[in-house]
Enzyme design. Sequence first.
Site, mmCIF file in Angstrom:
data_model
loop_
_atom_site.group_PDB
_atom_site.id
_atom_site.type_symbol
_atom_site.label_atom_id
_atom_site.label_comp_id
_atom_site.label_asym_id
_atom_site.label_seq_id
_atom_site.Cartn_x
_atom_site.Cartn_y
_atom_site.Cartn_z
ATOM 1 N N VAL A 11 0.825 -1.228 0.000
ATOM 2 C CA VAL A 11 0.000 0.000 0.000
ATOM 3 C C VAL A 11 0.851 1.267 0.000
ATOM 4 O O VAL A 11 0.348 2.359 -0.276
ATOM 5 C CB VAL A 11 -1.017 0.055 1.173
ATOM 6 C CG1 VAL A 11 -2.067 -1.030 1.064
ATOM 7 C CG2 VAL A 11 -0.332 0.036 2.530
ATOM 8 N N TYR A 47 3.187 5.800 16.338
ATOM 9 C CA TYR A 47 2.068 4.906 15.985
ATOM 10 C C TYR A 47 0.740 5.559 16.377
ATOM 11 O O TYR A 47 -0.216 5.581 15.583
ATOM 12 C CB TYR A 47 2.224 3.539 16.663
ATOM 13 C CG TYR A 47 1.043 2.631 16.395
ATOM 14 C CD1 TYR A 47 0.821 2.118 15.116
ATOM 15 C CD2 TYR A 47 0.135 2.316 17.406
ATOM 16 C CE1 TYR A 47 -0.282 1.304 14.858
ATOM 17 C CE2 TYR A 47 -0.959 1.502 17.150
ATOM 18 C CZ TYR A 47 -1.170 1.000 15.873
ATOM 19 O OH TYR A 47 -2.266 0.201 15.618
HETATM 20 P P1 NDP Z 1 -1.102 -8.210 11.572
HETATM 21 O O1 NDP Z 1 0.350 -7.922 11.649
HETATM 22 O O2 NDP Z 1 -1.575 -9.567 11.943
HETATM 23 O O3 NDP Z 1 -1.663 -7.845 10.131
HETATM 24 C C1 NDP Z 1 -1.272 -6.668 9.466
HETATM 25 C C2 NDP Z 1 -1.604 -6.804 7.999
HETATM 26 O O4 NDP Z 1 -1.239 -5.571 7.330
HETATM 27 C C3 NDP Z 1 -0.798 -7.928 7.328
HETATM 28 O O5 NDP Z 1 -1.608 -8.559 6.375
HETATM 29 C C4 NDP Z 1 0.331 -7.157 6.681
HETATM 30 O O6 NDP Z 1 0.893 -7.800 5.561
HETATM 31 C C5 NDP Z 1 -0.419 -5.912 6.226
HETATM 32 N N1 NDP Z 1 0.509 -4.855 5.852
HETATM 33 C C6 NDP Z 1 1.412 -4.225 6.638
HETATM 34 N N2 NDP Z 1 2.109 -3.340 5.918
HETATM 35 C C7 NDP Z 1 1.630 -3.424 4.647
HETATM 36 C C8 NDP Z 1 1.935 -2.765 3.440
HETATM 37 N N3 NDP Z 1 2.894 -1.828 3.374
HETATM 38 N N4 NDP Z 1 1.263 -3.097 2.311
HETATM 39 C C9 NDP Z 1 0.295 -4.039 2.362
HETATM 40 N N5 NDP Z 1 -0.044 -4.699 3.474
HETATM 41 C C10 NDP Z 1 0.626 -4.389 4.601
HETATM 42 O O7 NDP Z 1 -1.777 -7.129 12.533
HETATM 43 P P2 NDP Z 1 -3.314 -6.774 12.803
HETATM 44 O O8 NDP Z 1 -4.215 -7.674 12.080
HETATM 45 O O9 NDP Z 1 -3.461 -6.657 14.261
HETATM 46 O O10 NDP Z 1 -3.371 -5.300 12.197
HETATM 47 C C11 NDP Z 1 -4.343 -4.888 11.257
HETATM 48 C C12 NDP Z 1 -4.704 -3.438 11.537
HETATM 49 O O11 NDP Z 1 -5.288 -3.346 12.822
HETATM 50 C C13 NDP Z 1 -3.523 -2.466 11.533
HETATM 51 O O12 NDP Z 1 -3.922 -1.280 10.885
HETATM 52 C C14 NDP Z 1 -3.284 -2.207 13.028
HETATM 53 O O13 NDP Z 1 -2.702 -0.951 13.246
HETATM 54 C C15 NDP Z 1 -4.707 -2.267 13.525
HETATM 55 N N6 NDP Z 1 -4.874 -2.496 14.953
HETATM 56 C C16 NDP Z 1 -4.347 -3.626 15.539
HETATM 57 C C17 NDP Z 1 -4.528 -3.820 16.888
HETATM 58 C C18 NDP Z 1 -3.939 -4.981 17.617
HETATM 59 O O14 NDP Z 1 -3.859 -4.936 18.878
HETATM 60 N N7 NDP Z 1 -3.552 -6.051 16.957
HETATM 61 C C19 NDP Z 1 -5.325 -2.875 17.698
HETATM 62 C C20 NDP Z 1 -5.788 -1.730 16.985
HETATM 63 C C21 NDP Z 1 -5.592 -1.576 15.652
HETATM 64 P P3 NDP Z 1 2.343 -8.503 5.614
HETATM 65 O O15 NDP Z 1 2.088 -9.836 6.224
HETATM 66 O O16 NDP Z 1 2.769 -8.520 4.189
HETATM 67 O O17 NDP Z 1 3.206 -7.625 6.477
HETATM 68 C C1 8X3 Z 2 -2.969 -1.385 18.567
HETATM 69 C C2 8X3 Z 2 -3.439 -1.260 19.962
HETATM 70 O O1 8X3 Z 2 -2.837 -0.164 22.129
HETATM 71 O O2 8X3 Z 2 -1.408 -1.961 21.323
HETATM 72 O O3 8X3 Z 2 -3.432 -0.311 17.816
HETATM 73 O O4 8X3 Z 2 -1.351 0.211 20.297
HETATM 74 S S1 8X3 Z 2 -2.185 -0.761 20.962
#
Ligand code: NDP
Ligand code: 8X3
Length: 247
Positions: A55, A147
Amino acid sequence: MITGATSGIGAACARAFAGSGYDLILTGRNVQSLDSLSGELRAVGAEVTELVFDVRDRGAAASAVASLTGRWQDIDVLVNNAGLALGLDKEYEGDPDEWETMIDTNIKGLLTMTRLLVPRMVERNSGHVINIGSVAGDAAYAGGAVYCATKSAVKALTDGLRIDVAHTAVRVTNVKPGLVETNFSRVRFHGDEGRAASVYRGIQPLTGDDIADVVLYAANAPQHVQIAEVLVLATHQANGTVIHRED
Ligand code: NDP
Ligand code: 8X3
């Protein structure tokens, strides 16, 4: 269309939407993971198209979207999920390359996808953008400044888009999870399993499926209902910094 569908919340959303009868455009960087998820979803009857791009690469994202033909161009729901945190350093000690990766992915990547897909939604007077924000966007926490800033930006970009499409039937949602056990902390701590596991110590965290339920609820709400923003926390998490742990 789900960005970052190869893991965690994105993959859970893909499964939830497929289970609800949607066909899917899965996007990500890891072809093997995309293929494997597509196979799984096709087996339950979903039609799936894969787009492989980062992305952060505006040209690659534009080419991928331009490669869609026929009904695949008419995207009903965009889940802007791809994102990451890197490190937990003090703002004055952080790694500028890591800042750039977070900003380019979480802010600019989300904007790129919005810019590419929303014009057609406006033209069709139909569509829904669901951004994955975070509790981290509500207030900064120690070591999380950059972040948290990216997720505050997601809040502003979501609210701004909602204003800009208010004259249309396009809906805009910010889903803000708290602690969700995915690859997130493994990525943040550069593969340090022990440090990643400590994030979820003594608390039952949310799962990707818990967040996917909320995303799907917003998408399936009646057309006149716009779920603007949802904060989803584990029961023993009160906000970004107050977490009760049973040790
Ligand atoms: P994961 O690491 O499990 O998944 C992240 C996903 O984003 C992967 O599929 C990864 O692909 C993809 N990604 C990262 N960078 C890129 C890029 N440059 N281009 C395309 N794809 C990319 O984490 P989560 O599922 O937890 O995270 C998903 C979203 O949720 C994020 O935006 C995160 O900030 C948000 N979030 C997560 C929380 C948590 O506690 N887990 C809480 C709040 C929000 P690849 O495998 O290729 O890196
Ligand atoms: C991910 C949740 O609180 O670990 O956005 O940053 S936290």
